[in-house]
Motif scaffolding. Structure first.
Motif, short mmCIF file in Angstrom:
data_model
loop_
_atom_site.label_atom_id
_atom_site.label_comp_id
_atom_site.label_asym_id
_atom_site.label_seq_id
_atom_site.Cartn_x
_atom_site.Cartn_y
_atom_site.Cartn_z
N ASP A 101 0.84 -1.35 0.06
CA ASP A 101 0.09 0.00 -0.10
C ASP A 101 0.91 1.25 0.14
O ASP A 101 2.16 1.33 0.52
CB ASP A 101 -0.87 -0.05 1.33
CG ASP A 101 -2.03 -0.80 1.23
OD1 ASP A 101 -2.16 -1.42 0.07
OD2 ASP A 101 -2.75 -0.98 2.28
N ASP A 103 0.43 3.91 1.88
CA ASP A 103 0.49 4.86 2.84
C ASP A 103 1.39 4.40 3.93
O ASP A 103 1.50 4.92 5.03
CB ASP A 103 -0.92 4.75 3.25
CG ASP A 103 -1.50 3.36 3.85
OD1 ASP A 103 -0.66 2.33 3.63
OD2 ASP A 103 -2.30 3.04 4.41
N GLN A 105 1.70 2.11 5.97
CA GLN A 105 1.66 1.25 7.01
C GLN A 105 2.34 -0.05 7.25
O GLN A 105 2.70 -0.61 8.19
CB GLN A 105 -0.10 0.80 6.98
CG GLN A 105 -0.90 1.99 7.25
CD GLN A 105 -2.16 1.80 7.58
OE1 GLN A 105 -2.78 1.54 6.56
NE2 GLN A 105 -2.71 1.61 8.85
N ARG A 203 2.81 -3.22 11.75
CA ARG A 203 2.15 -2.26 11.12
C ARG A 203 1.97 -1.15 11.88
O ARG A 203 1.56 -1.07 13.02
CB ARG A 203 0.76 -3.12 10.90
CG ARG A 203 -0.03 -2.11 9.88
CD ARG A 203 -1.08 -3.00 9.12
NE ARG A 203 -2.25 -2.13 8.56
CZ ARG A 203 -2.42 -2.09 7.35
NH1 ARG A 203 -1.61 -2.98 6.33
NH2 ARG A 203 -3.40 -1.52 6.65
N ARG A 206 -0.86 5.13 9.45
CA ARG A 206 -0.91 5.68 8.29
C ARG A 206 -0.02 6.86 8.18
O ARG A 206 0.00 7.74 9.21
CB ARG A 206 -2.54 6.25 7.71
CG ARG A 206 -2.60 6.32 6.21
CD ARG A 206 -3.91 6.49 6.12
NE ARG A 206 -4.60 5.91 5.18
CZ ARG A 206 -4.10 6.16 3.81
NH1 ARG A 206 -3.41 7.12 3.45
NH2 ARG A 206 -4.55 5.52 2.60
MG MG Z 1 -3.78 2.00 4.80
#
Ligand code: MG
Ligand code: UDP
Length: 321
Positions: A101, A103, A105, A203, A206
């Protein structure tokens, strides 16, 4: 040395893209310096019909860095569509494809471990998060419930793995031979088979911007996931139907007995409750079946799963040759 492609779906990600590029380039350099990947490896951003500066930024990065390219979709096709478009554009001339992704994360450094796992002969390497601290309690609980339901329904998924994973060229080929419109990658990737392994990472929040998955999209994602993998809900409806028929037979006998004994007309309330309860149950059942009919409808139409407007990856490839 392998040729690696890193596919990054982006939807209105102007706030994070600069930082994402910095971090991914950092990992890219590390992999290059340790001679794990070849210098024609690429980072490929897929612009999923963003309405902000995402695409101009991707164009700029493609000009600034030889190892960055972009694919622009003609409109918003959703996260899964964007992933598919990216994978499909790059896999033919890559040894392995990583999806991550935009972002930040997911821990970009886990890509290095993924490449190591790939070299050990794993064709699919799942990124699995070892914590859910950064999620809201709501997201955590709903996600847990979702994985539980999917487990009951017999869909094999790797819990706590999102769409951060590495796939070999061969695994991607098999994945792309699954032609369904309602593509739920998390469920299909385990069906591809081959030797696989997991890489654990923490994780993070964001980096910037808002989640592009509001509750509405999350519910749709979950319903799609369930109904594209299992017909257990339809079977449950049948069970429910039989149960209700049995109850109604008992009720019928009871009514006849009451009538014979001459105690009629009372029981208005139970009648009303039955009408409402049954009406509700019927509506739910019809809607579940409707969900499947709708799925068939969209499969039958067989529309393209994504449309590419501009492919800088291809443009660069043609220039390199
Ligand atoms: Mg995300
Ligand atoms: N995304 C996309 N199309 C969409 C929605 C999201 O390509 O219609 C991308 C988004 O840019 C991000 C990734 O999918 O790179 C995951 O989205 P997000 O981080 O918003 O989801 P969350 O992590 O909150 O589940």
């Amino acid at each position: 040395m392998i040729k690696l492609s890193i596919v990054v779906p982006c939807y209105n990600e102007e706030e994070v893209l600069g930082e994402t590029t910095k971090e991914l380039n950092g990992v890219y350099e590390k992999l290059l310096n340790s001679q794990k990947i070849s210098s024609d490896s690429k980072i490929v951003y897929v612009d999923d019909g963003s309405k902000d500066q995402t695409w101009p930024m991707i164009e700029q990065f493609s000009r600034d860095y030889p190892n960055i390219a972009g694919v622009k979709l003609s409109r918003n096709f959703g996260h899964q569509g964007a992933l598919l478009a990216g994978i499909d554009s790059v896999y033919r001339d890559s040894d392995a494809v990583v999806t991550i992704d935009a972002d930040l994360q997911d821990d970009v450094n886990a890509i290095i471990e993924m490449v190591d796992e790939f070299e050990k002969g794993n064709e699919v390497v799942y990124g699995v998060r070892n914590n859910r601290d950064t999620d809201t309690a709501f997201k955590r609980n709903t996600a847990e419930l979702f994985y539980k339901i999917m487990g009951w329904l017999g869909v094999k998924m790797v819990p706590d793995s999102a769409d951060f994973r590495l796939m070999s060229k061969r695994a991607v080929e098999v994945l792309l031979s699954y032609k369904e419109q309602n593509l739920f990658l998390r469920g299909i990737v385990p069906m591809v088979g081959f030797k696989s392994s997991k890489v654990y990472y923490a994780r993070k929040e964001r980096f910037a911007g808002e989640s592009k998955y509001p509750l509405r999209k999350m519910v749709k994602f979950a319903v799609d996931g369930i109904t594209s993998f299992s017909i257990v809900p339809i079977k449950m409806i049948m069970g429910l139907g039989f149960t209700i028929v049995i109850i109604s037979i008992i009720l019928l006998i009871y009514t006849i007995v009451s009538k014979v004994r001459g105690q009629v007309v009372s029981g208005w309330s139970s009648l009303m409750i039955s009408i409402w309860a049954l009406g509700g149950v019927q509506l739910i059942c019809i809607s579940v079946i409707g969900e499947y009919v709708g799925k068939i409808f969209s499969e039958v139409k067989n529309r393209p799963r994504y449309t590419i407007e501009r492919d800088i990856y291809l443009e660069k490839k043609n220039m390199e040759n």
